[in-house]
Design an enzyme around this catalytic site. Structure first.
Site, mmCIF file in Angstrom:
data_model
loop_
_atom_site.group_PDB
_atom_site.id
_atom_site.type_symbol
_atom_site.label_atom_id
_atom_site.label_comp_id
_atom_site.label_asym_id
_atom_site.label_seq_id
_atom_site.Cartn_x
_atom_site.Cartn_y
_atom_site.Cartn_z
ATOM 1 N N CYS A 311 0.553 -1.175 0.102
ATOM 2 C CA CYS A 311 -0.043 0.060 -0.014
ATOM 3 C C CYS A 311 1.038 1.129 0.061
ATOM 4 C CB CYS A 311 -0.946 -0.017 1.191
ATOM 5 S SG CYS A 311 -1.866 1.282 1.346
ATOM 6 N N GLY A 371 -2.868 -10.797 2.584
ATOM 7 C CA GLY A 371 -2.649 -10.735 1.156
ATOM 8 C C GLY A 371 -1.063 -11.317 0.939
ATOM 9 N N ARG A 412 -12.031 1.014 -7.519
ATOM 10 C CA ARG A 412 -11.423 0.791 -6.125
ATOM 11 C C ARG A 412 -10.608 1.809 -5.577
ATOM 12 N NH1 ARG A 412 -11.187 -2.740 -1.308
ATOM 13 N NH2 ARG A 412 -9.056 -2.444 -0.519
HETATM 14 P P1 IMP Z 1 -1.070 -7.149 2.980
HETATM 15 O O1 IMP Z 1 -1.587 -8.578 3.824
HETATM 16 O O2 IMP Z 1 -0.209 -6.488 4.179
HETATM 17 O O3 IMP Z 1 -0.131 -7.444 1.806
HETATM 18 O O4 IMP Z 1 -2.398 -6.410 2.895
HETATM 19 C C1 IMP Z 1 -3.358 -6.843 2.029
HETATM 20 C C2 IMP Z 1 -4.512 -5.770 1.981
HETATM 21 O O5 IMP Z 1 -3.965 -4.676 1.396
HETATM 22 C C3 IMP Z 1 -5.671 -6.057 1.209
HETATM 23 O O6 IMP Z 1 -6.537 -6.729 1.675
HETATM 24 C C4 IMP Z 1 -6.198 -4.777 0.683
HETATM 25 O O7 IMP Z 1 -7.246 -4.203 1.956
HETATM 26 C C5 IMP Z 1 -4.973 -3.847 0.920
HETATM 27 N N1 IMP Z 1 -4.674 -3.598 -0.471
HETATM 28 C C6 IMP Z 1 -4.720 -4.042 -1.571
HETATM 29 N N2 IMP Z 1 -4.155 -3.361 -2.776
HETATM 30 C C7 IMP Z 1 -3.945 -2.248 -2.305
HETATM 31 C C8 IMP Z 1 -3.393 -1.101 -2.981
HETATM 32 O O8 IMP Z 1 -2.904 -1.233 -3.885
HETATM 33 N N3 IMP Z 1 -3.281 0.176 -2.155
HETATM 34 C C9 IMP Z 1 -3.566 -0.062 -0.983
HETATM 35 N N4 IMP Z 1 -4.149 -1.071 -0.402
HETATM 36 C C10 IMP Z 1 -4.064 -2.199 -0.856
#
Ligand code: IMP
Length: 487
Positions: A311, A371, A412
């Site tokens: 993000c 994610g 989104r």
């Molecule tokens: P991670 O597990 O820390 O990688 O976070 C995953 C989460 O990041 C997802 O479930 C979304 O809520 C958020 N996310 C996904 N794509 C983006 C983006 O491009 N920008 C900001 N947040 C994102």
């Protein structure tokens, strides 16, 4: 009249947005061994699962393979929407067909079609038996791979099928045990289910009965099929209605849910579908109050803004609600409404390991969405790359240019800041199968709950005691003063 020091006092009075790196859980008196811990939880108002893990709706994380693997282990996958409606529906159907007790969405064939058609349909759907029905859906027989394999492709299905006179079939009241016994006795792989008049209602396959025994913790719908969710835009009612036939959970997937247009569109969407609708992302109490007031039927909150590993929102905009801070606030809002524990919180973004999961749950969440950790598994849809003897899988944000190039993701992260990239693109280490990753995270979480003395997630909410850690302390509670060979 403007208050004295209006702006400066705003700076001084700002609340502290604590994140995963700021906190630890304190050890407590325990009567619970890690293996005795129950991780059963509510993931939406109507669905309970055995493992509080949800995979992110991102096109490098959740396709049908991820959703199937995770549901079999007790979690649930949310299918991404960075594709056409037809592709997303096809993913949902694949998950629903992966296993079931009675398959309702049966692929059938007409008796007047040719053997060549039967072979084509079987290969297309990767199945080995087709009930034969007439135009009014009356069961006439069954044609299996064995019947067509050596047959002339121009033969008609009616000439090679096992006709109804020799067919073993049953009605809907059959139990799992009875179905097993019947199929064993007659050595059959498929058992058609018919109504009183003989119309086809469904199909039981031996493979499904076996799978059921193999995955006792799986998340299932009332028909025994794997549980699955799908992401939708609040403005795409058409897609929500199409998916509603197949999925149990719809996740209204926007970066900032607390938006008038989004709230109003979601209100309409919720009334047009029967699936449980999870809304997000939110990060404040006010967002919860407004969501419940306006949308009314909220089946869960997806919580956290700006903490995702891919993000850039926090950098580009300096606006964020880090996951832990957001979860605790949302949980307090739900407590004020008497809904905490009833409307579940799914903590989303920034989870790096089992310790973060324990913190997020202790802060009031019922489940966590990941994610990054799932992107590195074999079942994620991202590309695999080898670099200097190590393997990596592709992972990018849904607001990254790469994802935004696919039209479907645009709404989104592009409203209102149409020209801003809010996600990054990269690679994460390959971590093996979903099962490997889940086993490790689960064991770590159970150990954490053992230390705290919590036998369940509910218990964790009341027993967890947090402590703030200094940066020095955080350094000390990691391996240090050692040259690490691995990890
Ligand atoms: P991670 O597990 O820390 O990688 O976070 C995953 C989460 O990041 C997802 O479930 C979304 O809520 C958020 N996310 C996904 N794509 C983006 C983006 O491009 N920008 C900001 N947040 C994102």
């Amino acid at each position: 009249m403007v208050k004295e020091n209006f702006f400066y006092s705003r700076l001084l009075d700002a609340p502290l947005a604590l994140t995963f790196y700021d906190l630890i859980l304190q050890p407590g008196y325990t009567e619970v061994e890690p293996r005795e811990v129950s991780l059963r939880t509510k993931v939406t108002i109507n669905f309970e699962i055995n493992l509080p893990f949800v995979s992110s709706p991102m096109d490098t994380v959740t396709g049908a393979d991820m959703a199937i693997a995770l549901a079999r282990l007790g979690g649930v996958g949310i299918l991404h929407r960075n594709c056409s409606l037809e592709e997303q529906v096809a993913m949902a159907r694949r998950v629903k067909r992966a296993e079931s007790f009675i398959i309702r969405d049966v692929v059938t064939i007409s008796p007047d079609m040719k053997v060549a058609d039967a072979i084509e349909i079987m290969s297309e759907h990767d199945i080995h038996g087709l009930p034969v029905v007439d135009s009014a859906n009356y069961l006439l027989g069954i044609v299996t791979w064995r019947d067509v394999r050596y047959s002339d492709p121009d033969n008609l299905v009616r000439d090679v099928m096992t006709g109804k006179d020799k067919l073993i079939y049953s009605d809907e009241s059959i139990t799992l045990e009875e179905a097993k016994r019947l199929m064993n006795k007659y050595r059959i792989e498929k058992l058609p289910i018919v109504d009183k008049e003989g119309k086809l209602l469904g199909l039981i396959t031996f493979k499904d009965l076996e799978l059921r025994g193999k995955f006792p913790n799986a998340s299932r719908d009332p028909d025994g099929r794997l549980l699955v969710g799908a992401a939708v835009s609040p403005y795409d009612l058409n897609r929500a209605v199409a998916l509603d036939r197949y999925v149990d959970i719809l996740v209204v997937d926007v970066a900032h849910f607390h938006n008038k247009n989004v709230l109003n569109a979601t209100r309409k969407l919720v009334r047009s579908v029967s699936a449980d609708v999870v809304v997000g992302n939110v990060g404040t109490k006010e967002a919860v109050f407004d969501a419940i007031n306006i949308v009314e039927e909220v089946a869960g909150f997806r919580v956290g803004i700006g903490s995702g590993s891919i993000c850039k929102t926090g950098v580009v905009t300096r606006v964020a609600a880090p996951t832990l801070f957001a979860v605790a606030n949302v949980a307090d809002a739900l407590i004020e409404l008497g809904e905490h524990g009833n409307i579940p919180i799914i903590a989303d973004g920034g989870i790096k390991n089992s310790g973060d999961i324990a913190l997020a749950l202790a802060a009031g969440a019922s489940a966590v969405m990941m994610g990054n950790l799932f992107a590195g598994t074999r079942e994620s849809p991202g590309r695999l790359m080898a670099l200097e003897g190590k393997y990596y899988k592709e992972y990018y944000g849904m607001g990254s240019n790469k994802a935004r190039m696919r039209r479907m993701s645009l709404d989104r992260y592009s409203i209102p800041s149409k020209d801003v990239e809010e996600g990054v693109e990269g690679w994460v280490p390959y971590r093996g199968t979903v099962k490997d990753v889940v086993s490790e995270l689960k064991a770590g979480l159970e150990a954490a709950m053992g230390y705290v003395g919590a036998a369940s997630i509910k218990d964790l909410w009341s027993k967890a005691k947090f402590a703030r850690v200094s940066p020095a302390g955080m350094g000390e509670i990691k391996p240090h003063n050692i040259f690490m060979i691995k990890g």
